[in-house]
Design an enzyme around this catalytic site. Structure first.
Site, PDB file in Angstrom:
ATOM      1  N   ARG A  16      13.288  30.837 -55.854  1.00 20.01           N
ATOM      2  CA  ARG A  16      13.766  32.222 -56.021  1.00 20.01           C
ATOM      3  C   ARG A  16      14.127  32.371 -57.495  1.00 20.01           C
ATOM      4  O   ARG A  16      15.032  31.696 -57.998  1.00 20.01           O
ATOM      5  CB  ARG A  16      14.976  32.500 -55.129  1.00 20.01           C
ATOM      6  CG  ARG A  16      15.660  33.818 -55.474  1.00 20.01           C
ATOM      7  CD  ARG A  16      16.648  34.290 -54.436  1.00 20.01           C
ATOM      8  NE  ARG A  16      15.959  34.793 -53.253  1.00 20.01           N
ATOM      9  CZ  ARG A  16      16.529  35.563 -52.327  1.00 20.01           C
ATOM     10  NH1 ARG A  16      17.788  35.937 -52.456  1.00 20.01           N
ATOM     11  NH2 ARG A  16      15.845  35.966 -51.280  1.00 20.01           N
ATOM     12  N   HIS A  19       8.445  39.655 -52.583  1.00 20.41           N
ATOM     13  CA  HIS A  19       9.264  38.895 -51.624  1.00 20.41           C
ATOM     14  C   HIS A  19       8.414  38.654 -50.369  1.00 20.41           C
ATOM     15  O   HIS A  19       8.701  39.180 -49.296  1.00 20.41           O
ATOM     16  CB  HIS A  19      10.541  39.672 -51.300  1.00 20.41           C
ATOM     17  CG  HIS A  19      11.612  38.860 -50.634  1.00 20.41           C
ATOM     18  ND1 HIS A  19      11.516  37.492 -50.438  1.00 20.41           N
ATOM     19  CD2 HIS A  19      12.815  39.218 -50.108  1.00 20.41           C
ATOM     20  CE1 HIS A  19      12.597  37.055 -49.834  1.00 20.41           C
ATOM     21  NE2 HIS A  19      13.402  38.074 -49.611  1.00 20.41           N
ATOM     22  N   GLN A  64       9.858  37.523 -46.797  1.00 20.44           N
ATOM     23  CA  GLN A  64      10.520  38.570 -46.012  1.00 20.44           C
ATOM     24  C   GLN A  64       9.500  39.355 -45.200  1.00 20.44           C
ATOM     25  O   GLN A  64       9.754  39.727 -44.053  1.00 20.44           O
ATOM     26  CB  GLN A  64      11.285  39.503 -46.960  1.00 20.44           C
ATOM     27  CG  GLN A  64      12.043  40.603 -46.236  1.00 20.44           C
ATOM     28  CD  GLN A  64      13.207  40.080 -45.418  1.00 20.44           C
ATOM     29  OE1 GLN A  64      14.036  39.344 -45.913  1.00 20.44           O
ATOM     30  NE2 GLN A  64      13.278  40.462 -44.139  1.00 20.44           N
ATOM     31  N   ASP A 110      15.518  49.456 -48.885  1.00 22.99           N
ATOM     32  CA  ASP A 110      16.159  48.315 -49.556  1.00 22.99           C
ATOM     33  C   ASP A 110      17.218  48.902 -50.490  1.00 22.99           C
ATOM     34  O   ASP A 110      17.265  50.120 -50.721  1.00 22.99           O
ATOM     35  CB  ASP A 110      15.082  47.530 -50.338  1.00 22.99           C
ATOM     36  CG  ASP A 110      15.582  46.218 -50.947  1.00 22.99           C
ATOM     37  OD1 ASP A 110      16.685  45.760 -50.569  1.00 22.99           O
ATOM     38  OD2 ASP A 110      14.878  45.665 -51.804  1.00 22.99           O
ATOM     39  N   ARG A 124      13.411  35.197 -40.153  1.00 30.29           N
ATOM     40  CA  ARG A 124      13.118  34.443 -41.382  1.00 30.29           C
ATOM     41  C   ARG A 124      12.944  32.962 -41.067  1.00 30.29           C
ATOM     42  O   ARG A 124      12.079  32.286 -41.618  1.00 30.29           O
ATOM     43  CB  ARG A 124      14.253  34.629 -42.412  1.00 30.29           C
ATOM     44  CG  ARG A 124      14.428  36.049 -42.945  1.00 30.29           C
ATOM     45  CD  ARG A 124      13.292  36.473 -43.846  1.00 30.29           C
ATOM     46  NE  ARG A 124      13.105  35.551 -44.957  1.00 30.29           N
ATOM     47  CZ  ARG A 124      13.804  35.591 -46.106  1.00 30.29           C
ATOM     48  NH1 ARG A 124      14.706  36.528 -46.302  1.00 30.29           N
ATOM     49  NH2 ARG A 124      13.564  34.731 -47.079  1.00 30.29           N
ATOM     50  N   CYS A 174      15.650  44.400 -45.258  1.00 25.55           N
ATOM     51  CA  CYS A 174      15.646  42.959 -45.544  1.00 25.55           C
ATOM     52  C   CYS A 174      17.053  42.390 -45.616  1.00 25.55           C
ATOM     53  O   CYS A 174      17.243  41.199 -45.404  1.00 25.55           O
ATOM     54  CB  CYS A 174      14.878  42.686 -46.833  1.00 25.55           C
ATOM     55  SG  CYS A 174      15.600  43.408 -48.322  1.00 25.55           S
TER      56      CYS A 174
HETATM   57  N1  NVA Z   1      15.219  44.012 -53.754  1.00 30.42           N
HETATM   58  C1  NVA Z   1      16.281  43.080 -53.462  1.00 30.42           C
HETATM   59  C2  NVA Z   1      15.918  42.225 -52.307  1.00 30.42           C
HETATM   60  C3  NVA Z   1      16.988  41.249 -51.888  1.00 30.42           C
HETATM   61  C4  NVA Z   1      16.587  40.392 -50.720  1.00 30.42           C
HETATM   62  C5  NVA Z   1      16.588  42.240 -54.689  1.00 30.42           C
HETATM   63  O1  NVA Z   1      15.655  41.792 -55.353  1.00 30.42           O
HETATM   64  O2  NVA Z   1      17.771  42.046 -54.991  1.00 30.42           O
HETATM   65  N1   CP Z   2      16.628  39.220 -47.424  1.00 29.85           N
HETATM   66  C1   CP Z   2      16.935  38.166 -48.200  1.00 29.85           C
HETATM   67  O1   CP Z   2      16.096  37.541 -48.856  1.00 29.85           O
HETATM   68  O2   CP Z   2      18.259  37.845 -48.159  1.00 29.85           O
HETATM   69  P1   CP Z   2      19.009  36.816 -49.089  1.00 29.85           P
HETATM   70  O3   CP Z   2      19.059  37.423 -50.471  1.00 29.85           O
HETATM   71  O4   CP Z   2      20.384  36.676 -48.485  1.00 29.85           O
HETATM   72  O5   CP Z   2      18.271  35.515 -49.121  1.00 29.85           O
END
Ligand code: NVA
Ligand code: CP
Length: 305
Positions: free
Chosen positions: A105, A132, A135, A220, A288, A260
């Site tokens: 990540r 992502h 997800q 989101d 997940r 998500c």
């Molecule tokens: N769009 C959000 C998704 C988090 C799972 C982010 O990147 O923070």
């Molecule tokens: N939806 C998702 O990826 O959640 P986290 O940021 O908690 O991993």
């Protein structure tokens, strides 16, 4: 044979993705009926590099490896040499000598690609600024569980043209459903990603028009990780793009709502939306675990049934 990576949904064929969804459902059902008795990866390890915060992604990957009989290593740049400037290509080569797969990540998708290019073990995208895909495996699995095959159905994305939106566009393309994208001016998804989806994705500006008759609605946060300083401006710019029960009422009678998570109640969703029976976000979050188990199994063993 070189390792298969999962950096976007386009790294797998349509048939492979369809297999993964069915396999994830099967893995889930076996876990529910027999407990964690399927342990194909005893003594195998997954390295998990987290440069951004996470609850669901960390817990699901770590639990997946534990239930598979293996182990997951949590690696943060704060306490690895990555945070002190060791080149990511060197890190990829070192980890390839020791672990069976790597999950990352991070911010830059280019950085993830650089890592993957030097890795001889599978690399999984656990969120970048651009995508992502893990997800979306859980999201398509949840939609399939709730309503059957998704091909030909209609989903609506309301909100920012962000990493999640890009992966929804790729999902529309790969699973062959229609995606209506409803975003304020200036917050569109990347044009090249949209163009590549052809007729599977289109922009519809008005939220009420976008959701009319749709089978699924999703959204989101308005400010993603790394955009915290834009929060106030985004709250102004996204005025009118909140998903509410009344907006969902204009979708199909059996429509479902996905998010998500984490969600910001009172911003992108009404304060009560997650309590509505159309919201299946807890099932989605739980999926997940099962979807990523199917992914890890596929990347390490190929198709097993
Ligand atoms: N769009 C959000 C998704 C988090 C799972 C982010 O990147 O923070
Ligand atoms: N939806 C998702 O990826 O959640 P986290 O940021 O908690 O991993």
């Amino acid at each position: 044979m070189s390792a298969r990576h999962f950096l976007t949904l386009l790294d797998l064929s349509r048939d492979e993705l369809a297999y993964l969804i069915q396999r994830a459902i099967k893995i889930k059902n076996t876990l529910k009926t027999q407990g964690p008795t399927y342990t194909p990866f005893s003594n195998r390890t997954l390295a998990m590099i987290f440069e951004k915060s996470s609850t669901r992604t960390r817990v699901s990957f770590e639990t997946a490896m534990a239930q598979f009989g293996g182990h997951a290593l949590f690696l943060s740049p704060r306490d690895t040499q990555l945070g002190r400037g060791e080149p990511i290509g060197d890190t990829a080569r070192v980890l390839s000598e020791m672990v069976d797969a790597v999950m990352i990540r991070t911010f830059s998708h280019d950085g993830l690609e650089t890592f993957a290019a030097s890795s001889t073990v599978p690399v999984i995208n656990a969120l970048t600024d651009d995508y992502h895909p893990c997800q979306l495996l859980a999201d398509v699995m949840t939609w399939t569980e709730c309503r059957g095959p998704v091909k030909g159905k209609t989903a609506v994305w309301i909100g920012d043209g962000n990493n999640m939106c890009h992966s929804w566009i790729n999902a529309a393309r790969q699973f062959d459903f229609q995606l209506r994208i409803c975003c304020p001016q200036g917050y569109e998804p990347r044009q090249d990603i949209l163009d590549a989806a052809g007729d599977n994705a289109l922009i519809v500006r008005d939220p009420a028009t976008a959701v009319r008759g749709a089978d699924l609605v999703t959204t989101d946060v308005w400010a993603s990780m790394g955009q915290e300083e834009e929060q106030a401006k985004r709250e102004r710019d996204f005025d009118g793009f909140q998903v509410t029960e009344a907006l969902l009422d204009q979708a199909a009678a059996d429509a479902i709502f996905l998010h998500c998570l984490p969600a910001h109640r009172g911003e992108e969703i009404s304060t009560t939306l997650l309590d509505d029976p159309r919201a299946v976000v807890w099932q989605e979050a739980g999926n997940r675990l099962h979807a990523q188990k199917a992914l890890i199994e596929f990347l390490l063993l190929g198709q097993v049934d």
